[in-house]
Design a protein around this motif. Structure first.
Motif, PDB file in Angstrom:
ATOM      1  N   VAL A 227     -13.006   7.291   9.710  1.00  0.00           N
ATOM      2  CA  VAL A 227     -12.716   7.076  11.124  1.00  0.00           C
ATOM      3  C   VAL A 227     -13.553   8.019  11.973  1.00  0.00           C
ATOM      4  N   GLU A 228     -13.998   7.532  13.091  1.00  0.00           N
ATOM      5  CA  GLU A 228     -14.814   8.344  13.995  1.00  0.00           C
ATOM      6  C   GLU A 228     -13.923   9.117  14.953  1.00  0.00           C
ATOM      7  N   GLY A 229     -14.154  10.406  15.040  1.00  0.00           N
ATOM      8  CA  GLY A 229     -13.452  11.201  16.045  1.00  0.00           C
ATOM      9  C   GLY A 229     -12.184  11.883  15.581  1.00  0.00           C
ATOM     10  N   GLY A 230     -11.965  12.022  14.282  1.00  0.00           N
ATOM     11  CA  GLY A 230     -10.785  12.774  13.853  1.00  0.00           C
ATOM     12  C   GLY A 230     -10.049  12.165  12.685  1.00  0.00           C
ATOM     13  N   GLU A 231      -8.896  12.745  12.362  1.00  0.00           N
ATOM     14  CA  GLU A 231      -8.116  12.332  11.214  1.00  0.00           C
ATOM     15  C   GLU A 231      -7.075  11.276  11.595  1.00  0.00           C
ATOM     16  N   ILE A 232      -6.597  10.554  10.588  1.00  0.00           N
ATOM     17  CA  ILE A 232      -5.545   9.558  10.823  1.00  0.00           C
ATOM     18  C   ILE A 232      -4.202  10.273  10.964  1.00  0.00           C
ATOM     19  N   GLU A 233      -3.214   9.552  11.460  1.00  0.00           N
ATOM     20  CA  GLU A 233      -1.879  10.132  11.626  1.00  0.00           C
ATOM     21  C   GLU A 233      -0.978   9.874  10.420  1.00  0.00           C
ATOM     22  N   LEU A 234      -1.059   8.688   9.836  1.00  0.00           N
ATOM     23  CA  LEU A 234      -0.119   8.321   8.778  1.00  0.00           C
ATOM     24  C   LEU A 234      -0.700   7.185   7.951  1.00  0.00           C
ATOM     25  N   LEU A 235      -0.442   7.214   6.649  1.00  0.00           N
ATOM     26  CA  LEU A 235      -0.847   6.124   5.758  1.00  0.00           C
ATOM     27  C   LEU A 235       0.345   5.746   4.898  1.00  0.00           C
ATOM     28  N   ARG A 236       0.620   4.444   4.825  1.00  0.00           N
ATOM     29  CA  ARG A 236       1.747   3.952   4.013  1.00  0.00           C
ATOM     30  C   ARG A 236       1.257   2.861   3.062  1.00  0.00           C
ATOM     31  N   LEU A 237       1.748   2.924   1.835  1.00  0.00           N
ATOM     32  CA  LEU A 237       1.459   1.879   0.860  1.00  0.00           C
ATOM     33  C   LEU A 237       2.482   0.769   1.017  1.00  0.00           C
ATOM     34  N   ARG A 238       2.043  -0.474   0.984  1.00  0.00           N
ATOM     35  CA  ARG A 238       2.984  -1.585   1.023  1.00  0.00           C
ATOM     36  C   ARG A 238       3.388  -1.939  -0.407  1.00  0.00           C
ATOM     37  N   ARG A 239       4.660  -2.276  -0.593  1.00  0.00           N
ATOM     38  CA  ARG A 239       5.187  -2.523  -1.930  1.00  0.00           C
ATOM     39  C   ARG A 239       5.906  -3.868  -2.004  1.00  0.00           C
ATOM     40  N   ASN A 240       5.914  -4.436  -3.203  1.00  0.00           N
ATOM     41  CA  ASN A 240       6.727  -5.615  -3.458  1.00  0.00           C
ATOM     42  C   ASN A 240       8.184  -5.218  -3.268  1.00  0.00           C
ATOM     43  N   PRO A 241       8.930  -5.878  -2.376  1.00  0.00           N
ATOM     44  CA  PRO A 241      10.302  -5.451  -2.095  1.00  0.00           C
ATOM     45  C   PRO A 241      11.235  -5.558  -3.300  1.00  0.00           C
ATOM     46  N   LYS A 242      10.854  -6.348  -4.287  1.00  0.00           N
ATOM     47  CA  LYS A 242      11.713  -6.520  -5.462  1.00  0.00           C
ATOM     48  C   LYS A 242      11.341  -5.559  -6.581  1.00  0.00           C
ATOM     49  N   THR A 243      10.064  -5.500  -6.938  1.00  0.00           N
ATOM     50  CA  THR A 243       9.635  -4.668  -8.065  1.00  0.00           C
ATOM     51  C   THR A 243       9.204  -3.276  -7.637  1.00  0.00           C
ATOM     52  N   LYS A 244       8.937  -3.076  -6.325  1.00  0.00           N
ATOM     53  CA  LYS A 244       8.458  -1.810  -5.772  1.00  0.00           C
ATOM     54  C   LYS A 244       7.043  -1.471  -6.219  1.00  0.00           C
ATOM     55  N   GLN A 245       6.350  -2.421  -6.812  1.00  0.00           N
ATOM     56  CA  GLN A 245       4.960  -2.175  -7.183  1.00  0.00           C
ATOM     57  C   GLN A 245       4.062  -2.237  -5.954  1.00  0.00           C
ATOM     58  N   PHE A 246       2.978  -1.479  -5.998  1.00  0.00           N
ATOM     59  CA  PHE A 246       2.001  -1.452  -4.923  1.00  0.00           C
ATOM     60  C   PHE A 246       1.373  -2.835  -4.771  1.00  0.00           C
ATOM     61  N   LYS A 247       1.347  -3.345  -3.538  1.00  0.00           N
ATOM     62  CA  LYS A 247       0.859  -4.699  -3.287  1.00  0.00           C
ATOM     63  C   LYS A 247      -0.648  -4.771  -3.092  1.00  0.00           C
ATOM     64  N   GLY A 248      -1.311  -3.614  -3.045  1.00  0.00           N
ATOM     65  CA  GLY A 248      -2.750  -3.633  -2.785  1.00  0.00           C
ATOM     66  C   GLY A 248      -3.077  -3.591  -1.309  1.00  0.00           C
ATOM     67  N   ASN A 249      -2.062  -3.431  -0.462  1.00  0.00           N
ATOM     68  CA  ASN A 249      -2.239  -3.368   0.991  1.00  0.00           C
ATOM     69  C   ASN A 249      -1.744  -2.019   1.514  1.00  0.00           C
ATOM     70  N   VAL A 250      -2.402  -1.502   2.544  1.00  0.00           N
ATOM     71  CA  VAL A 250      -1.972  -0.241   3.149  1.00  0.00           C
ATOM     72  C   VAL A 250      -1.903  -0.388   4.658  1.00  0.00           C
ATOM     73  N   LEU A 251      -1.045   0.410   5.264  1.00  0.00           N
ATOM     74  CA  LEU A 251      -0.931   0.487   6.722  1.00  0.00           C
ATOM     75  C   LEU A 251      -1.418   1.865   7.144  1.00  0.00           C
ATOM     76  N   VAL A 252      -2.389   1.905   8.036  1.00  0.00           N
ATOM     77  CA  VAL A 252      -2.967   3.171   8.490  1.00  0.00           C
ATOM     78  C   VAL A 252      -2.745   3.309   9.988  1.00  0.00           C
ATOM     79  N   GLN A 253      -2.126   4.406  10.375  1.00  0.00           N
ATOM     80  CA  GLN A 253      -1.839   4.673  11.785  1.00  0.00           C
ATOM     81  C   GLN A 253      -2.867   5.664  12.319  1.00  0.00           C
ATOM     82  N   PHE A 254      -3.563   5.271  13.378  1.00  0.00           N
ATOM     83  CA  PHE A 254      -4.609   6.107  13.956  1.00  0.00           C
ATOM     84  C   PHE A 254      -4.098   6.826  15.207  1.00  0.00           C
ATOM     85  N   LYS A 255      -4.841   7.852  15.605  1.00  0.00           N
ATOM     86  CA  LYS A 255      -4.385   8.681  16.722  1.00  0.00           C
ATOM     87  C   LYS A 255      -4.623   8.028  18.077  1.00  0.00           C
ATOM     88  N   THR A 256      -5.651   7.188  18.177  1.00  0.00           N
ATOM     89  CA  THR A 256      -5.950   6.539  19.453  1.00  0.00           C
ATOM     90  C   THR A 256      -6.110   5.037  19.257  1.00  0.00           C
TER      91      THR A 256
END
Length: 398
Positions: free
Chosen positions: A163-192
């Protein structure tokens, strides 16, 4: 499990680099970005005048991992792997964790410790905000089910460099709601918003050979909505009402998954009614309250065993109370008039009224465990299919 299969008897200090990671992780827990997502943290600090007990923090999966204690590896395990209960965090580890954090904090930090190192809180009050939603980008493209213990830290470092201009605020892994396995998708929260918009427009991002497909979370949400897909919790817009899974199934003509306790009958075999009706005695039920932290069902069951033979414990993580069903009628008013000491808490007991008892037995019957008690949950004290222990029912409150 963590590299250590057992728990060392004596640990006098954590390595300097481990302490640094622990303090950084604790500061992250108290950040605006995390508190906006973490209902358990918000509830616990609200109930304790802003303080978070170090005992509760010591049970968090990442901190257990950093302390080289057995941690919950179910997210990396196969769905067919039998989950083993985690041992309780030893008391000397809790004291060491508190002392290590306290000694590492400086005046300029945003958090502070109690003098005895037993709890930590923010110096400034937390103000919830919905602004994070528009600044969050959804990334697809990583491999389903492939997760390493340090994956969040490694992905965070990747996006911090990207990212240009600094660090991210938060990163979350998305999971299968039943098995809790990582779905291969992530949510990244940026500062601006500018950072989020720029990253969502990128088509050249790769992580360890995997091409990432970004889109603003709001845009991804609308795609799912247009496709009439069920909206999972981490994708939902704050302040918006959504269908429950059962309502969505009914609206889309889908059939909800049958409980695991239900066995398919061979084709052509007639349905039969249950002929054995279990006797349900409300006097075997007792409400307990005063729960703090994040105890496991197994720990509660063992502690409540001092009152009488425990058949089943209904308790949801984050709640301060629950219901225990004993195998026989018990008189807690006589046997434990001052409550029951358990870890750093005192469990208090109260009788269960007839309406609550009737609802309890209905939930048990619907979950298919009333007649078996804890036979399927074993020492864990719960039925399969509910990772929090117990069967799903209304959350117990004082």
């Amino acid at each position: 499990m963590a590299p250590a299969e057992g728990i060392p008897v004596i640990v006098t200090e954590f390595p300097a680099d481990t302490t640094q990671k622990i303090v950084a992780q604790v500061k992250h827990y108290f950040s605006d970005a995390n508190l906006n997502q973490d209902s358990y943290m918000r509830q616990t600090v609200a109930e304790n005048d802003g303080w978070m007990p170090v005992l509760a923090l010591s049970r968090f999966n990442r901190l257990r991992q950093l302390m080289d204690l057995p941690y919950d590896a179910k997210k990396q395990a196969s769905k067919n792997t039998k989950k083993q209960p985690l041992p309780a965090v030893p008391e000397h580890y809790v004291r060491l964790l508190g002392a290590s954090i306290k000694n590492a904090l400086v005046e300029s930090d945003d958090v502070e410790m109690k003098e005895d190192g037993s709890a930590i809180r923010r110096k400034s009050a937390f103000e919830p905000s919905d602004e994070w939603y528009s600044r969050t980008v959804h990334f697809k493209g990583l491999k389903y089910g492939e997760e390493t213990p340090d994956m969040i830290e490694e992905l965070t470092e990747f996006f911090n460099k990207t990212v240009e201009g600094g660090e991210i605020e938060l990163l979350r892994l998305r999971r299968n709601p039943k098995t809790k396995q990582f779905k291969g998708n992530v949510l990244v929260q940026f500062k601006t918003q500018e950072q989020a918009d720029a990253m969502a427009a990128r088509d050249d991002l790769e992580y360890e050979g995997a091409k990432l497909a970004p889109s603003l979370l709001s845009a991804y949400h609308d795609e799912k909505l247009a496709a009439n897909d069920f909206m999972q919790g981490e994708l939902r817009k704050p302040g918006t009402t959504y269908q429950t899974y059962e309502e969505w199934c009914e609206a889309t003509g889908r059939k909800p998954a049958a409980p695991k306790s239900e066995k398919r009958k061979p084709e052509g075999e007639p349905e039969t009614e249950e002929v054995k009706e279990e006797v349900t005695d409300p006097l075997t039920l007792v409400r307990f309250s005063g729960v703090t932290g994040e105890p496991q069902i197994r720990e509660l069951k063992e502690a409540l065993g001092a009152v009488g033979p425990v058949r089943f414990v209904e308790f949801e993580q984050g709640a301060d109370s629950g219901i225990v069903r004993f195998s026989e009628v018990v008189t807690t008013a006589e046997s434990h008039p001052d409550g029951l000491k358990f870890n750093d808490m005192t469990l208090e007991f109260a009788a269960v009224d007839e309406e609550t008892a009737a609802a309890f037995f209905e939930r048990a019957k619907a979950a298919g465990i009333s007649a078996r008690g804890n036979s399927r949950g074993g020492s864990r004290g719960g039925a399969r299919g509910n990772r929090r222990g117990g069967f799903r029912g209304k959350r117990s409150r004082k």
